[in-house]
Write an enzyme that holds these catalytic residues in place. Structure first.
Site, mmCIF file in Angstrom:
data_model
loop_
_atom_site.group_PDB
_atom_site.id
_atom_site.type_symbol
_atom_site.label_atom_id
_atom_site.label_comp_id
_atom_site.label_asym_id
_atom_site.label_seq_id
_atom_site.Cartn_x
_atom_site.Cartn_y
_atom_site.Cartn_z
ATOM 1 N N LYS A 175 15.683 -18.831 8.351
ATOM 2 C CA LYS A 175 15.833 -17.585 8.447
ATOM 3 C C LYS A 175 16.994 -17.528 9.653
ATOM 4 C CE LYS A 175 15.265 -14.456 11.036
ATOM 5 N NZ LYS A 175 16.514 -13.656 11.434
ATOM 6 N N GLU A 250 13.989 -23.183 22.018
ATOM 7 C CA GLU A 250 15.204 -23.552 22.945
ATOM 8 C C GLU A 250 15.682 -22.002 23.044
ATOM 9 O OE1 GLU A 250 16.191 -25.751 24.510
ATOM 10 O OE2 GLU A 250 14.973 -27.203 23.934
#
Ligand code: UN1
Length: 496
Positions: A175, A250
């Site tokens: 996605k 991250e």
């Protein structure tokens, strides 16, 4: 003509089942629509996850060197398409063309590197403490991965995730950010052309709220890799915690360059300009703080400001442009709001600070390169990630003070020091609490063969990129195998 962008599910391009469409636009020229994307529904996610689950068995059993061959083919196709894709990156998210091409190059490097891992993926063998018995550890795939990626590296970061996920034998539901749906689609087309079997790599477009959260928490997802903003990442970490689901996330950075009194100042200024204003400051690794020794402070600021005033702002496709727009209206507003915050906090604005609207730039989301000096490290502009072309300069008394300033935020992605003194660089290297440290280079420019990621609130879970200690640890789990060929019962720790 804007492209009509579709999902890719079980080897077929299909329109999303959601209500309505969204547009991907060129941030340099708001009237330039790059793609129109049909929204996806939960049903689309269900189908994509189902397809990935179905494909897992075949793909995970395919020998890894064969999986690697597909990555090599993808790398070759990326080389062929590098120019077109690089231009698309520039048109869809605004970074200047050399950086758009670099974005694609990073994906090429990653595809080759991970393709090679197909012939390594090595574990360990260890001697057994018993006769006629052997012992080894092997890496095995985890299952179906949800990969959620940001817009600032629309080809490179999907490659950071998709390439290691696939080489390790996982299947994927990808996605991408809605801002860069077209880049993501072209990237998946490359894998299709490279021969990826159906269901192994699926693509679902849509927003985080409508699609992302549903995907990440889907019962048939085995693990998640996310790169993006801190609030979203921390929220997803919480959800995955409850689901006992591995997540590698991250997130933000508040990266800093230390400039010591003995530094080559010209070189430090090049690094500060590149780190602070490259990609219009929209990198997790951007050098948004410059921590300058008091003895070099005045001189550094003078040449830094002169260099910033030479930056040419405009459409990233033009050869003459040094800095492009920020990605969209909300980022544009957020950056301008932070500039106001900085002024109110009492930092001294010496350069920029406004939207840039000269000529055709009035049509885009351009902001002047902005420099605040005399920033106190407690100020919000010195602590919070702005993700735009705004740099805060902070004065340091000495190396210790500079290191404390750099380490004094909740983030720990990258840091840098400019000095000619080998001892100072060694002390900094040891004391800087960031995932990446640069010596006499800016805070940006990590290479793909080593792990990428940070300390503290920058991230959680194993890192991106690299092999051991990096992406391979995200995308595999360990299995240990003991084989006893003695033909009798042997008891570890007991038969001595
Ligand atoms: C990011 O900062 O968002 O290290 C990714 C670099 C690039 C990747 C950066 N290779 O600058």
């Amino acid at each position: 003509m804007a492209d009509n962008i579709k999902n890719y599910i079980n080897g077929k391009w299909v329109s999303g089942n959601g209500k309505g469409t969204f547009k991907s636009i060129n941030p340099a020229r708001r009237d330039n629509i790059i793609g129109v994307i049909t929204k996806s529904s939960h049903k689309d996610v269900d189908r994509a996850v189902e397809a990935a689950k179905e494909a897992f068995k075949g793909w995970s059993l395919l020998p890894a060197p064969r999986r690697g061959e597909i990555l090599f083919r993808a790398a070759e196709l990326l080389i062929k398409e590098k120019k077109t894709l690089g231009q698309l990156v520039t048109r869809e998210m605004g970074k200047v063309l050399p950086e758009g091409l670099g974005d694609v190059q990073e994906a090429i490097d990653m595809a080759y590197y991970m393709g090679g891992e197909g012939r390594r993926l090595s574990g360990e063998t260890a001697p057994s403490e018993l006769p006629n018995k052997d012992a080894k550890s092997i890496r095995v795939p985890i299952g179906v991965f949800a990969l959620v990626t940001p817009w600032n590296f629309p080809i490179a970061i999907p490659a950071w995730k998709i390439c290691p996920a696939l080489i390790a034998g996982n299947t994927v539901v990808f996605k991408p950010s809605s801002e860069t749906a077209v880049c993501a689609t072209r990237f998946v087309e490359i894998f299709e052309a490279a021969g990826i079997p159906k269901g192994v790599l699926n693509l679902v477009h849509g927003s985080g709220q409508e699609v992302g959260e549903y995907l990440v928490t889907h019962p048939n997802i085995d693990a998640v890799s996310f790169t993006g903003s801190c609030p979203t990442g921390e929220y997803l970490e919480g959800l995955c915690g409850f689901l006992h689901r591995p997540i590698s996330a991250e997130m933000g950075g508040k990266n800093a360059i230390i400039v010591m009194e003995d530094a080559n100042l010209e070189l430090a200024v090049h690094g500060a300009i590149w780190g602070g204003f490259g990609t219009s400051g929209q990198r997790c690794t951007a050098a948004s703080r410059l921590v300058v020794h008091k003895a070099a402070y005045k001189k550094f600021i003078k040449i830094f400001q002169e260099a910033a005033s030479r930056l040419r702002i405009g459409d990233g496709l033009r050869k003459t442009t040094d800095m492009g727009p920020v990605v969209n209206q909300s980022q544009f507003k957020k950056v301008l709001d932070y500039i106001e915050i900085g002024k109110k906090e009492g930092a001294k604005l010496i350069h920029g600070g406004k939207p840039y609207t000269d000529g055709e730039c009035a049509k885009g989301f351009f902001i002047e390169p902005t420099i605040f000096i005399d920033v106190d490290q407690k100020m919000r502009i010195a602590q919070e990630e702005i993700f735009g072309p705004v740099v805060s300069v902070i004065k340091a008394r000495n190396l210790d003070d500079a290191i404390n300033i750099v380490n004094g935020t909740r983030y720990g992605l990258s840091s840098a020091i400019y000095t000619q003194d080998v001892n100072k660089s060694a002390i900094a290297e040891q004391a800087l609490d960031t995932g990446i440290v640069y010596i006499n280079a800016s805070t940006i420019g990590a290479e793909i063969q080593l792990p990428f990621g940070g300390t503290k609130y920058t991230g959680i879970g194993p890192k991106e990129a690299g092999g051991r200690g990096g992406a391979l640890d995200t995308y595999t789990k360990w299995k240990v195998i003991y084989r006893d060929f003695s033909g009798k019962l042997q008891r570890a720790q007991i038969d001595k």
